[in-house]
Design an enzyme around this catalytic site. Sequence first.
Site, mmCIF file in Angstrom:
data_model
loop_
_atom_site.group_PDB
_atom_site.id
_atom_site.type_symbol
_atom_site.label_atom_id
_atom_site.label_comp_id
_atom_site.label_asym_id
_atom_site.label_seq_id
_atom_site.Cartn_x
_atom_site.Cartn_y
_atom_site.Cartn_z
ATOM 1 N N GLY A 61 0.894 -1.229 0.064
ATOM 2 C CA GLY A 61 0.100 0.002 0.079
ATOM 3 C C GLY A 61 0.797 1.348 0.084
ATOM 4 N N ASN B 270 -2.995 -8.431 0.453
ATOM 5 C CA ASN B 270 -3.825 -9.376 -0.283
ATOM 6 C C ASN B 270 -4.304 -8.628 -1.465
ATOM 7 N N ASN C 299 -6.215 -3.344 -1.589
ATOM 8 C CA ASN C 299 -6.403 -1.747 -2.130
ATOM 9 C C ASN C 299 -4.893 -1.474 -2.941
ATOM 10 N N ASP D 166 -4.084 -13.048 2.973
ATOM 11 C CA ASP D 166 -5.082 -12.255 3.795
ATOM 12 C C ASP D 166 -4.428 -12.502 5.128
ATOM 13 N N LYS E 24 -9.283 1.736 5.383
ATOM 14 C CA LYS E 24 -9.040 3.002 5.905
ATOM 15 C C LYS E 24 -10.268 4.061 5.442
ATOM 16 N N SER F 23 -3.652 5.871 14.357
ATOM 17 C CA SER F 23 -4.076 6.975 13.555
ATOM 18 C C SER F 23 -4.458 8.156 14.628
ATOM 19 N N ALA F 24 -4.277 9.506 14.338
ATOM 20 C CA ALA F 24 -4.746 10.645 15.410
ATOM 21 C C ALA F 24 -6.292 10.608 15.419
ATOM 22 N N TYR G 290 -14.087 3.130 11.695
ATOM 23 C CA TYR G 290 -12.949 3.200 11.154
ATOM 24 C C TYR G 290 -11.943 3.507 12.337
ATOM 25 N N LYS H 275 -9.432 1.539 15.142
ATOM 26 C CA LYS H 275 -7.811 1.646 15.591
ATOM 27 C C LYS H 275 -7.873 1.871 17.026
ATOM 28 N N ASN I 170 -9.759 12.034 0.709
ATOM 29 C CA ASN I 170 -8.703 12.711 1.272
ATOM 30 C C ASN I 170 -8.220 14.093 0.569
ATOM 31 N N PRO J 124 -19.688 16.463 7.589
ATOM 32 C CA PRO J 124 -19.887 15.688 8.832
ATOM 33 C C PRO J 124 -18.829 15.057 9.473
HETATM 34 P P1 NAD Z 1 -3.225 1.309 1.908
HETATM 35 O O1 NAD Z 1 -4.638 1.022 1.720
HETATM 36 O O2 NAD Z 1 -2.690 2.039 0.792
HETATM 37 O O3 NAD Z 1 -2.394 0.105 2.503
HETATM 38 C C1 NAD Z 1 -3.050 -0.929 3.132
HETATM 39 C C2 NAD Z 1 -2.769 -2.268 2.543
HETATM 40 O O4 NAD Z 1 -3.010 -3.268 3.151
HETATM 41 C C3 NAD Z 1 -3.008 -2.426 1.046
HETATM 42 O O5 NAD Z 1 -2.103 -2.770 0.218
HETATM 43 C C4 NAD Z 1 -4.289 -3.564 1.061
HETATM 44 O O6 NAD Z 1 -4.104 -4.365 0.049
HETATM 45 C C5 NAD Z 1 -3.546 -4.303 2.353
HETATM 46 N N1 NAD Z 1 -4.574 -5.020 2.966
HETATM 47 C C6 NAD Z 1 -5.944 -4.558 3.595
HETATM 48 N N2 NAD Z 1 -6.487 -5.541 4.223
HETATM 49 C C7 NAD Z 1 -5.742 -6.691 4.242
HETATM 50 C C8 NAD Z 1 -5.764 -8.026 4.728
HETATM 51 N N3 NAD Z 1 -6.790 -8.434 5.341
HETATM 52 N N4 NAD Z 1 -4.782 -8.721 4.423
HETATM 53 C C9 NAD Z 1 -3.841 -8.335 3.813
HETATM 54 N N5 NAD Z 1 -3.839 -7.117 3.194
HETATM 55 C C10 NAD Z 1 -4.623 -6.289 3.569
HETATM 56 O O7 NAD Z 1 -3.205 2.484 3.196
HETATM 57 P P2 NAD Z 1 -2.175 3.108 3.860
HETATM 58 O O8 NAD Z 1 -2.632 4.648 3.703
HETATM 59 O O9 NAD Z 1 -0.890 2.742 3.166
HETATM 60 O O10 NAD Z 1 -2.526 2.975 5.360
HETATM 61 C C11 NAD Z 1 -1.950 1.802 5.979
HETATM 62 C C12 NAD Z 1 -2.290 2.038 7.343
HETATM 63 O O11 NAD Z 1 -1.809 3.130 7.970
HETATM 64 C C13 NAD Z 1 -3.528 1.447 7.417
HETATM 65 O O12 NAD Z 1 -3.894 0.587 8.574
HETATM 66 C C14 NAD Z 1 -4.448 2.684 7.676
HETATM 67 O O13 NAD Z 1 -5.598 2.482 8.425
HETATM 68 C C15 NAD Z 1 -3.381 3.496 8.661
HETATM 69 N N6 NAD Z 1 -3.537 4.911 8.651
HETATM 70 C C16 NAD Z 1 -3.509 5.617 7.340
HETATM 71 C C17 NAD Z 1 -3.549 7.014 7.322
HETATM 72 C C18 NAD Z 1 -3.683 7.714 5.944
HETATM 73 O O14 NAD Z 1 -4.289 8.693 5.884
HETATM 74 N N7 NAD Z 1 -3.251 7.140 4.864
HETATM 75 C C19 NAD Z 1 -3.919 7.743 8.304
HETATM 76 C C20 NAD Z 1 -3.873 7.281 9.520
HETATM 77 C C21 NAD Z 1 -3.502 5.850 9.622
HETATM 78 N N1 UFG Z 2 -11.133 18.303 2.774
HETATM 79 C C1 UFG Z 2 -11.621 19.329 2.052
HETATM 80 N N2 UFG Z 2 -11.951 18.943 0.707
HETATM 81 C C2 UFG Z 2 -11.735 17.578 0.181
HETATM 82 C C3 UFG Z 2 -11.354 16.607 1.150
HETATM 83 C C4 UFG Z 2 -11.043 17.161 2.471
HETATM 84 O O1 UFG Z 2 -11.974 20.603 2.232
HETATM 85 O O2 UFG Z 2 -12.269 17.047 -0.647
HETATM 86 C C5 UFG Z 2 -10.802 19.045 4.073
HETATM 87 C C6 UFG Z 2 -11.393 18.376 5.177
HETATM 88 O O3 UFG Z 2 -12.497 19.082 5.497
HETATM 89 C C7 UFG Z 2 -10.236 18.464 6.404
HETATM 90 C C8 UFG Z 2 -8.885 18.504 5.399
HETATM 91 O O4 UFG Z 2 -9.290 18.681 4.224
HETATM 92 O O5 UFG Z 2 -10.342 19.797 6.900
HETATM 93 C C9 UFG Z 2 -8.167 17.176 5.566
HETATM 94 O O6 UFG Z 2 -9.128 16.124 5.280
HETATM 95 P P1 UFG Z 2 -8.779 14.481 5.063
HETATM 96 O O7 UFG Z 2 -9.918 13.889 4.383
HETATM 97 O O8 UFG Z 2 -7.479 14.605 3.883
HETATM 98 O O9 UFG Z 2 -8.243 14.015 6.372
HETATM 99 P P2 UFG Z 2 -8.689 13.848 7.662
HETATM 100 O O10 UFG Z 2 -7.886 14.762 8.824
HETATM 101 O O11 UFG Z 2 -10.198 14.211 7.560
HETATM 102 O O12 UFG Z 2 -8.487 12.498 8.179
HETATM 103 C C10 UFG Z 2 -7.319 11.688 7.757
HETATM 104 C C11 UFG Z 2 -7.702 10.267 7.457
HETATM 105 C C12 UFG Z 2 -8.141 9.763 8.517
HETATM 106 C C13 UFG Z 2 -7.273 9.718 9.650
HETATM 107 C C14 UFG Z 2 -7.055 11.046 10.157
HETATM 108 C C15 UFG Z 2 -6.101 11.260 11.357
HETATM 109 O O13 UFG Z 2 -8.298 10.265 6.320
HETATM 110 O O14 UFG Z 2 -8.022 8.013 8.239
HETATM 111 O O15 UFG Z 2 -6.460 11.773 8.955
HETATM 112 O O16 UFG Z 2 -6.106 12.714 11.630
HETATM 113 F F1 UFG Z 2 -7.715 9.011 10.962
#
Ligand code: NAD
Ligand code: UFG
Length: 338
Positions: free
Chosen positions: A10, A32, A35, A58, A84, A124-125, A149, A153, A199, A293
Amino acid sequence: MAILITGGCGYIGSHTCLELLSAGYDIVVVDNYYNSKPEALKRVKELSGKEFPFYECDIRDEEGMNAVFAKHKIDAVIHFAGLKAVGESVEKPMMYYDNNVNGTLVLWRAMKNNGCSRIIFSSSATVYGSENASPLKEDLPTGAVTNPYGRTKYVIEEILKDICVADKDASAVLLRYFNPVGAHASGRIGEDPNGIPNNLMPFLLQVAIGKREKLSVFGNDYDTHDGTGVRDYIHVVDLAKGHVKAVEYALSHTGATPINLGTGTGYSVLDMVTSFERITGVPVPHVIAPRRPGDIATCYSDPSKAKELLGWEAEKTLEDMCLDSWRWQSQNPKGYDE
Ligand code: NAD
Ligand code: UFG
């Protein structure tokens, strides 16, 4: 000695694989492809010049996971595998609890069965919820989360804390990521979201490249310097380097340790849009839209614990985040589907 990386194909996982390889670690990857696409790890191999074992498995497949542990001597696991998408988790909570929570339980059993008790978990935060004021510190109360979600966490953090109380050999580093953005400076690996991005940065990039007409700025009446939401954006390569440091920590400490990975600086949505336009020279048409929301006004980290315990701090600038994101997006307009 090897580090197992679940979800290593990922976005954050692929960047972390590369940093671990550069730091000299042997890695084994499980994903797996729910994503992600095989091309990501192909490019990690190209960039690093190194080969490593990969298993399409998986994490809930206990037999499959036991087979991976039986084949390799794994010293620690970095556990990225999870779902996520916040909105999807509201629609399909069971899918999230099964994949994220049950997946972690199965993974931990397979680890213990095979003599491994050190885990670095992608938290995550979001666990800080809506009731704490920024800068967010690790000792603040957690759990006032607003969606399934976030609850997965929080629950996984609590499970790993309980395990560490009961099992004196166990080590769990709970990494609370703030908002990961950016891509490797080569432009070869980056974030490749499916469908309409939720995002900010991936949506902004798709507007910049002309794939979408305009960005909706969700709310301009928050109590922030310009009324738009403030977040702690962190470059994914800095985040990946934080994992290398967290592995060192997990190998030399026991117990459960929550650690923020953020920069400590908050930028608003409009700061991100105007900085991106200024730094890349590419316009991002945008409109003000209603609040989304569940969003909060402000969320940024106190990053001092990571500095103290891991000797890590974010080094990349907002300029790096914008330029590297744009390099990835413009060189790979279809993501990994060339
Ligand atoms: P991502 O979706 O790009 O990566 C996750 C990977 O896990 C993918 O490759 C997916 O195929 C694999 N996966 C999912 N379920 C699985 C399973 N059951 N078995 C095996 N593989 C599986 O996401 P990312 O952005 O790289 O995030 C990685 C981790 O960090 C996640 O746990 C996510 O919740 C956490 N996280 C991400 C963010 C963010 O904004 N990207 C913020 C906070 C926390
Ligand atoms: N935003 C917009 N327009 C968009 C998308 C986002 O204005 O099209 C704004 C949101 O309202 C927010 C900021 O941009 O103010 C960031 O939004 P993101 O969706 O990029 O990120 P979030 O902070 O909402 O959430 C992210 C991850 C969550 C994680 C969290 C931890 O998506 O998984 O950070 O802080 F839990």
